[in-house]
Enzyme design. Sequence first.
Site, PDB file in Angstrom:
ATOM      1  N   GLY A  75     -12.628 -10.802  -0.416  1.00 58.68           N
ATOM      2  CA  GLY A  75     -12.042 -10.691   0.717  1.00 58.68           C
ATOM      3  C   GLY A  75     -10.865 -11.603   0.713  1.00 58.68           C
ATOM      4  CB  ALA A  76      -7.906 -11.791  -0.970  1.00 53.10           C
ATOM      5  CB  ALA A 117      -6.344 -13.155   8.495  1.00 52.18           C
ATOM      6  N   GLY A 169     -10.038 -14.553   4.261  1.00 51.63           N
ATOM      7  CA  GLY A 169     -10.483 -15.036   3.048  1.00 51.63           C
ATOM      8  C   GLY A 169      -9.371 -16.797   2.575  1.00 51.63           C
ATOM      9  CG  ASP A 195      -9.062  -7.373  -0.886  1.00 53.74           C
ATOM     10  OD1 ASP A 195      -9.253  -8.472  -0.046  1.00 53.74           O
ATOM     11  OD2 ASP A 195      -8.395  -6.368  -0.985  1.00 53.74           O
ATOM     12  NE  ARG A 254     -18.194 -12.788  16.203  1.00 52.07           N
ATOM     13  CZ  ARG A 254     -17.817 -13.610  17.458  1.00 52.07           C
ATOM     14  NH1 ARG A 254     -18.881 -12.852  19.254  1.00 52.07           N
ATOM     15  NH2 ARG A 254     -17.266 -14.443  17.821  1.00 52.07           N
ATOM     16  CG  ASN A 261     -18.065  -5.058   8.057  1.00 45.27           C
ATOM     17  OD1 ASN A 261     -16.939  -4.256   7.513  1.00 45.27           O
ATOM     18  ND2 ASN A 261     -17.032  -6.151   8.975  1.00 45.27           N
ATOM     19  CG  ASP A 274     -20.014 -19.505  16.350  1.00 48.62           C
ATOM     20  OD1 ASP A 274     -18.781 -19.262  16.637  1.00 48.62           O
ATOM     21  OD2 ASP A 274     -20.592 -19.036  16.666  1.00 48.62           O
ATOM     22  NE  ARG A 328     -13.017 -19.593  17.188  1.00 47.98           N
ATOM     23  CZ  ARG A 328     -13.755 -18.231  17.032  1.00 47.98           C
ATOM     24  NH1 ARG A 328     -14.219 -17.920  17.252  1.00 47.98           N
ATOM     25  NH2 ARG A 328     -11.872 -17.723  16.497  1.00 47.98           N
ATOM     26  CG  HIS A 332     -20.713 -15.960  14.648  1.00 41.36           C
ATOM     27  ND1 HIS A 332     -19.979 -16.419  15.500  1.00 41.36           N
ATOM     28  CD2 HIS A 332     -19.773 -14.811  13.726  1.00 41.36           C
ATOM     29  CE1 HIS A 332     -18.994 -16.626  15.122  1.00 41.36           C
ATOM     30  NE2 HIS A 332     -18.699 -15.234  13.957  1.00 41.36           N
TER      31      HIS A 332
END
Length: 308
Positions: A7-8, A10, A12, A32, A88, A95, A148, A151, A175
């Site tokens: 996954g290239a 954001a 990755g 990717d 999510r 996914n 998390d 943050r 999460h």
Amino acid sequence: MKVTIVGAGAVGASCAEYVAIKDFASEVVLLDIKEGVAEGKAMDLMQTATLNSFDTKITGSTNDYSKTAGSDIAVITSGIPRKPGMTREELIGINAGIVKEVSSKLIEQSPDVILIVVSNPMDTMTYLVHKTTNLPKNRIIGMGGALDSARFKYRLSEALECPPSDVDGMVIGGHSDTGMVPLTRLATRNSVPVTAFLSEDRLNQVAEDTKVGGATLTKLLGTSAWYAPGAAVSGLVQAIACDQKKMFPCSALLEGEYGLNDLCIGVPAILGKNGLEEIVEIELDEAEKNKIKESAEGVKKTNGLLEV
Ligand code: NAI
């Protein structure tokens, strides 16, 4: 030390950049499915090598897993991110298929790999990898709590009007917007409990702002965040690659710890060369125990949507 990032996008690419800048890996492979994207981002990042003084070699690949062979660590960020207003959990349909396929292809090329799962809903995706591969449980780690907690510390420093580096704190649990359990009772400012500085109401506000930290950014950006997620993943990668024995809250497969079984959820864990080397059981008070239990119920409900 070879690190693959699938996954290239954001997160990755941000992770690849932080790993390269920290300069502990000899090689990073970005992979990717989108033609040319991984090669392009790898080339762009390599052109920062002399600017940022790193020697890590970054290469890109369009879905050719032979390029990932012999990876010590692989990060899975492939999949779709949420849009404003989405949870999510809503990403599970697309996914789950991606994460299942990607993890099996990675293991085929790198049987000794340690996997870090990032794609959402992350706790359920981590559980899926445990259920569908035969890797030992120390070699499958979900990343969510490290982000998390970062943050949480940001929100605490804001409330305390102090530098973020003066603050320590941890978020455990699932999460998700409702599943996170920011441990306000244990948070400190230079070793002094933050309860000495902030009212209960203010701390509850900090906890709520932390829980919706991702959603707040998704609303502002139109898609989910990448700098802090990328930095958080790179911290886990470094702890394993450099055998640091550092503690992060990670999504781990629980077998009785915290009174929970047969799910992956965020708990403090020591990371080193063997991956997740130890789950740390901290003493929780009754309110915290109830919150973790409730959070686990939410994660299990999402796990129930998996077709495994
Ligand atoms: P993005 O859309 O920018 O990148 C995802 C990349 O995955 C795309 O380049 C896409 O082409 C690629 N991809 C899709 N299917 C693939 C496949 N089968 N094989 C290889 N590559 C494939 O998304 P972004 O923002 O990077 O987020 C990635 C995932 O990470 C999302 O599921 C997001 O929700 C999750 N995330 C998780 C966080 C956490 O704390 N666990 C934090 C932030 C994001």
